[in-house]
Design a protein around this motif. Structure first.
Motif, PDB file in Angstrom:
ATOM      1  N   SER A 153       0.829  -1.205   0.000  1.00  0.00           N
ATOM      2  CA  SER A 153       0.000   0.000   0.000  1.00  0.00           C
ATOM      3  C   SER A 153       0.857   1.246   0.000  1.00  0.00           C
ATOM      4  CB  SER A 153      -0.931   0.081   1.191  1.00  0.00           C
ATOM      5  OG  SER A 153      -1.045  -1.104   1.845  1.00  0.00           O
ATOM      6  N   LEU A 154       1.959   1.242   0.791  1.00  0.00           N
ATOM      7  CA  LEU A 154       2.789   2.434   0.850  1.00  0.00           C
ATOM      8  C   LEU A 154       3.392   2.765  -0.504  1.00  0.00           C
ATOM      9  CD1 LEU A 154       4.693   2.141   4.218  1.00  0.00           C
ATOM     10  CD2 LEU A 154       3.150   3.935   3.516  1.00  0.00           C
ATOM     11  N   SER A 157      -0.049   3.100  -3.462  1.00  0.00           N
ATOM     12  CA  SER A 157      -1.000   4.202  -3.506  1.00  0.00           C
ATOM     13  C   SER A 157      -0.437   5.461  -4.155  1.00  0.00           C
ATOM     14  CB  SER A 157      -1.576   4.482  -2.130  1.00  0.00           C
ATOM     15  OG  SER A 157      -0.597   4.381  -1.153  1.00  0.00           O
ATOM     16  N   PHE A 160      -0.532   4.807  -7.824  1.00  0.00           N
ATOM     17  CA  PHE A 160      -1.893   4.915  -8.330  1.00  0.00           C
ATOM     18  C   PHE A 160      -2.275   6.377  -8.534  1.00  0.00           C
ATOM     19  CE2 PHE A 160      -6.008   3.838  -9.305  1.00  0.00           C
ATOM     20  CZ  PHE A 160      -6.949   4.311  -8.411  1.00  0.00           C
TER      21      PHE A 160
ATOM     22  N   LEU B 156      -4.499  20.438  -8.084  1.00  0.00           N
ATOM     23  CA  LEU B 156      -4.537  19.723  -9.346  1.00  0.00           C
ATOM     24  C   LEU B 156      -5.583  20.302 -10.277  1.00  0.00           C
ATOM     25  CD1 LEU B 156      -4.120  16.051  -8.208  1.00  0.00           C
ATOM     26  CD2 LEU B 156      -2.571  17.396  -9.583  1.00  0.00           C
ATOM     27  N   ASN B 160      -4.896  20.803 -14.343  1.00  0.00           N
ATOM     28  CA  ASN B 160      -5.597  20.005 -15.344  1.00  0.00           C
ATOM     29  C   ASN B 160      -7.056  20.364 -15.319  1.00  0.00           C
ATOM     30  OD1 ASN B 160      -3.271  18.613 -15.685  1.00  0.00           O
ATOM     31  ND2 ASN B 160      -3.840  16.975 -14.301  1.00  0.00           N
ATOM     32  N   THR B 165     -15.711  12.806 -12.443  1.00  0.00           N
ATOM     33  CA  THR B 165     -15.233  11.430 -12.260  1.00  0.00           C
ATOM     34  C   THR B 165     -13.762  11.410 -11.894  1.00  0.00           C
ATOM     35  OG1 THR B 165     -16.681  11.003 -14.128  1.00  0.00           O
ATOM     36  CG2 THR B 165     -15.416   9.169 -13.289  1.00  0.00           C
ATOM     37  N   VAL B 166     -12.966  12.260 -12.580  1.00  0.00           N
ATOM     38  CA  VAL B 166     -11.548  12.298 -12.262  1.00  0.00           C
ATOM     39  C   VAL B 166     -11.331  12.831 -10.859  1.00  0.00           C
ATOM     40  CG1 VAL B 166      -9.328  13.249 -12.913  1.00  0.00           C
ATOM     41  CG2 VAL B 166     -10.933  12.581 -14.660  1.00  0.00           C
ATOM     42  N   LEU B 169     -11.856  10.054  -8.509  1.00  0.00           N
ATOM     43  CA  LEU B 169     -10.743   9.101  -8.538  1.00  0.00           C
ATOM     44  C   LEU B 169      -9.532   9.656  -7.813  1.00  0.00           C
ATOM     45  CD1 LEU B 169     -10.771   7.479 -12.060  1.00  0.00           C
ATOM     46  CD2 LEU B 169     -11.088   6.387  -9.886  1.00  0.00           C
ATOM     47  N   VAL B 170      -9.239  10.937  -8.034  1.00  0.00           N
ATOM     48  CA  VAL B 170      -8.089  11.531  -7.347  1.00  0.00           C
ATOM     49  C   VAL B 170      -8.330  11.536  -5.842  1.00  0.00           C
ATOM     50  CG1 VAL B 170      -6.772  13.628  -7.027  1.00  0.00           C
ATOM     51  CG2 VAL B 170      -7.374  12.917  -9.297  1.00  0.00           C
ATOM     52  N   ALA B 173      -7.673   8.144  -4.631  1.00  0.00           N
ATOM     53  CA  ALA B 173      -6.249   7.829  -4.623  1.00  0.00           C
ATOM     54  C   ALA B 173      -5.552   8.481  -3.438  1.00  0.00           C
ATOM     55  CB  ALA B 173      -5.608   8.272  -5.936  1.00  0.00           C
ATOM     56  N   VAL B 174      -5.886   9.749  -3.174  1.00  0.00           N
ATOM     57  CA  VAL B 174      -5.282  10.423  -2.026  1.00  0.00           C
ATOM     58  C   VAL B 174      -5.708   9.736  -0.736  1.00  0.00           C
ATOM     59  CG1 VAL B 174      -5.185  12.572  -0.759  1.00  0.00           C
ATOM     60  CG2 VAL B 174      -5.130  12.615  -3.211  1.00  0.00           C
ATOM     61  N   TYR B 176      -6.281   6.591  -0.424  1.00  0.00           N
ATOM     62  CA  TYR B 176      -5.457   5.392  -0.301  1.00  0.00           C
ATOM     63  C   TYR B 176      -4.068   5.721   0.229  1.00  0.00           C
ATOM     64  CZ  TYR B 176      -8.575   2.199  -2.798  1.00  0.00           C
ATOM     65  OH  TYR B 176      -9.614   1.394  -3.170  1.00  0.00           O
ATOM     66  N   VAL B 177      -3.484   6.855  -0.242  1.00  0.00           N
ATOM     67  CA  VAL B 177      -2.146   7.207   0.222  1.00  0.00           C
ATOM     68  C   VAL B 177      -2.145   7.381   1.736  1.00  0.00           C
ATOM     69  CG1 VAL B 177      -0.371   8.986   0.146  1.00  0.00           C
ATOM     70  CG2 VAL B 177      -1.450   8.254  -1.950  1.00  0.00           C
ATOM     71  N   SER B 180      -2.689   4.123   3.599  1.00  0.00           N
ATOM     72  CA  SER B 180      -1.535   3.247   3.724  1.00  0.00           C
ATOM     73  C   SER B 180      -0.591   3.739   4.815  1.00  0.00           C
ATOM     74  CB  SER B 180      -0.789   3.148   2.388  1.00  0.00           C
ATOM     75  OG  SER B 180      -0.296   4.398   2.012  1.00  0.00           O
ATOM     76  N   ALA B 181      -0.428   5.073   4.907  1.00  0.00           N
ATOM     77  CA  ALA B 181       0.403   5.599   5.989  1.00  0.00           C
ATOM     78  C   ALA B 181      -0.214   5.273   7.346  1.00  0.00           C
ATOM     79  CB  ALA B 181       0.567   7.117   5.831  1.00  0.00           C
TER      80      ALA B 181
END
Lengths: 181, 353
Positions: A153-154, A157, A160, B156, B160, B165-166, B169-170, B173-174, B176-177, B180-181
């Motif tokens: 994941s680190l 992500s 992605f 962003l 852009n 939709t984008v 998604l962004v 994604a953020v 998820y970042v 994960s941390a």
């Protein structure tokens, strides 16, 4: 309901339950391998066999139907095979995320979208990424044992996020697939 | 249909909407008083109301009763009203401007951003503003880090051109970042910090004080009023981007402004309570089922319904379980199946608006 149970238990059980859901390759033995291998290899052979039909499916439901594919049943069969394959792996390791998400997109960056090539190369790319992540998990963590799911994941992500931001017209935008208007 | 008939029908539906809002506000006030009597500390409802009135008229009846009713339960009830209103209004606006029925105020990554700040404070003991510690550190950390994903998306947007939709998604994604941390920090934590962090994430309205209420009430009132003044722009943004431009609405700017307002409101609420899920997702959808998508009716009604919903759930949370449960658990227990039911029910209709 899971949340309810997790909130109600004491701290050690909570930690154990939490660590279980994170994917880890530790604790796998030779005994665990045969089932995983058989199902995975069967799934891979199936995917490569239907690669051409998957190509046709990217044209949308109507296009695929007009070219002779029974869209709903094909989709159901593919989903079942995928689910069985994924379940056979995850029930041993826990949830290892981002490899299935990032590897195919990276492969498409280099190779275009033809599924006959993308599917086998993604398999190799996924294996490669997981091996490297496992190596990183073992060496970087030092004393404490970090599960490989955390490392994927680190790394996965930010990759992605960058993939979404830098869309290239050549291989097709990721978000276009979800927008039908 | 003649124009006058249309006007008459629209006026009638707005009238019935106003009646519903007034009735709901009365129910909220009644429920506020009822909930003063619910909870672990034993006090009956009429007694609790008596204590409340006694405090207001300057003659406190019993010191301990007075403390529980006025300092513990009343802030909690008021917080439930304002938090529920903020989340539901944020959810309605997000669903409209992103044109996606699955959007909620946390879609831009605010939930995992805030959790990252909380985890930094709870597990690592690190506070972004060095002079704070303990609960205050958690709150300030969560507020600051919850705005980082929004800042990323807004930056962003300047470079852009992004469709909704984008943007979603962004945001994912953020999220998820940050997730994960968070996962990394939680895995390396010891069990008591881990359970504390986990409880924070579930979302609870317990431990609300009058001091906490001041920023919540102030910020939510201001921003909710601002958002509701913009209801016409929100209506227009529901349609295609090109239609908006022909109608004179600057799409990017309006979207960013609305996003920032919702994000600020949600961050303020989340940093005190934790991430209470499903209120912002389910309430606007349910209201939409009854009222349609007209923002003039949708926004105020979802505000009021969200407040009522969270107040009702909080009352239930206080009486279930041995010591009461965090609100987030009940909202997930109720919200999940309702959400699935709404999705299944909508399968026939292609156009959810």
């Amino acid at each position: 309901m899971v949340t309810y149970l997790m909130v109600m238990t004491d701290t050690e059980t909570l930690q154990e339950a939490y660590l279980w859901q994170i994917g880890s390759l530790a604790g796998l033995t030779w005994n665990d391998l045969p089932l995983m291998l058989v199902i995975t290899i069967a799934g891979c052979i199936f995917s490569m066999a239907v690669a051409r039909q998957l190509n046709v499916l990217t044209m949308g439901d109507k296009g695929a139907k007009s070219l002779g594919i029974n869209v709903s049943s094909f989709r159901t069969i593919c989903l079942i095979v995928l689910a069985v394959m994924t379940a056979s792996v995850i029930s041993y390791t826990g949830i290892i995320g981002f490899i299935g998400l990032v590897a195919p997109h990276l492969v498409r960056l280099f190779m275009g979208s033809d599924n006959r090539f993308v599917i086998p190369v993604s398999m190799l790319a996924g294996a490669f990424i997981l091996l490297i992540s496992d190596y990183l998990a073992l060496t970087v963590s030092g004393v404490s044992d970090i599960p490989v799911g955390v490392i994927t994941s680190l790394i996965g992500s930010p990759v992605f996020l960058l993939l979404i931001i830098w869309q290239r017209k050549s291989y097709g935008r990721i978000y276009r697939w979800s927008v039908r208007s | 249909m003649e124009r006058s008939e249309l006007k008459f029908r629209y006026g009638r539906s707005r009238c019935s909407c106003t009646i519903v809002i007034v009735v709901s506000v009365c129910i909220i006030l009644a429920l506020c008083l009822i909930t003063l009597g619910l909870g672990v500390y034993e006090i009956s409802i009429p007694d609790a109301v008596g204590v409340f009135i006694g405090h207001l008229t300057g003659t406190p009846l019993d010191f301990k009763d007075d403390h529980y009713v006025f300092d513990v339960r009343l802030p909690r009830a008021i917080a439930a009203v304002f938090v529920g209103a903020a989340l539901a209004l944020g959810g309605a606006v997000m669903q409209t401007i992103l044109r996606n029925p699955l959007a909620d105020p946390y879609t831009m990554g605010i939930s995992s951003g805030a959790f990252f700040g909380a985890v930094l404070s709870i597990i690592c003991g690190f506070s972004i503003i060095p002079s704070l510690s303990g609960d205050a550190a958690t709150i300030v950390n969560a507020f600051i880090t919850s705005l980082i994903p929004v800042a990323v998306i807004v930056l962003l947007l300047r470079f852009n051109k992004m469709t909704p939709t984008v943007m979603i998604l962004v945001g994912i994604a953020v999220m998820y970042v940050f997730a994960s941390a968070n996962q990394y920090l939680m895995v390396t934590a010891d069990s008591s910090s881990l359970s504390e962090a986990y409880s924070w994430r579930v979302g609870t309205l317990a431990d609300m004080t009058w001091g906490d209420l001041v920023p919540i009430v102030g910020v939510v009132t201001m921003l909710a009023t601002a958002i509701m003044f913009l209801y016409r722009r929100v209506n227009v943004l529901m349609t295609d981007d090109d239609y908006c431009r022909t109608l004179g609405v600057n799409v990017q700017v309006t979207r960013v402004i609305l996003l920032l307002l919702v994000a600020l409101m949600t961050s303020t609420v989340v940093c005190f309570t934790g991430t209470i899920g499903f209120v912002g997702l389910v309430c606007p959808l349910v209201v939409r089922l009854f009222v349609g998508s007209d923002s003039r009716k949708l926004l105020p009604l979802s505000l009021v319904m969200g407040a009522l919903f969270l107040l009702a759930i909080d009352s239930v949370a206080k009486i279930t379980g041995v010591n009461g449960l965090p609100v987030g658990v009940i909202s997930a227990l109720i919200g999940g199946p309702v959400f699935v039911y709404l999705l299944v029910r909508r399968k026939g209709k292609n156009n959810w608006m």
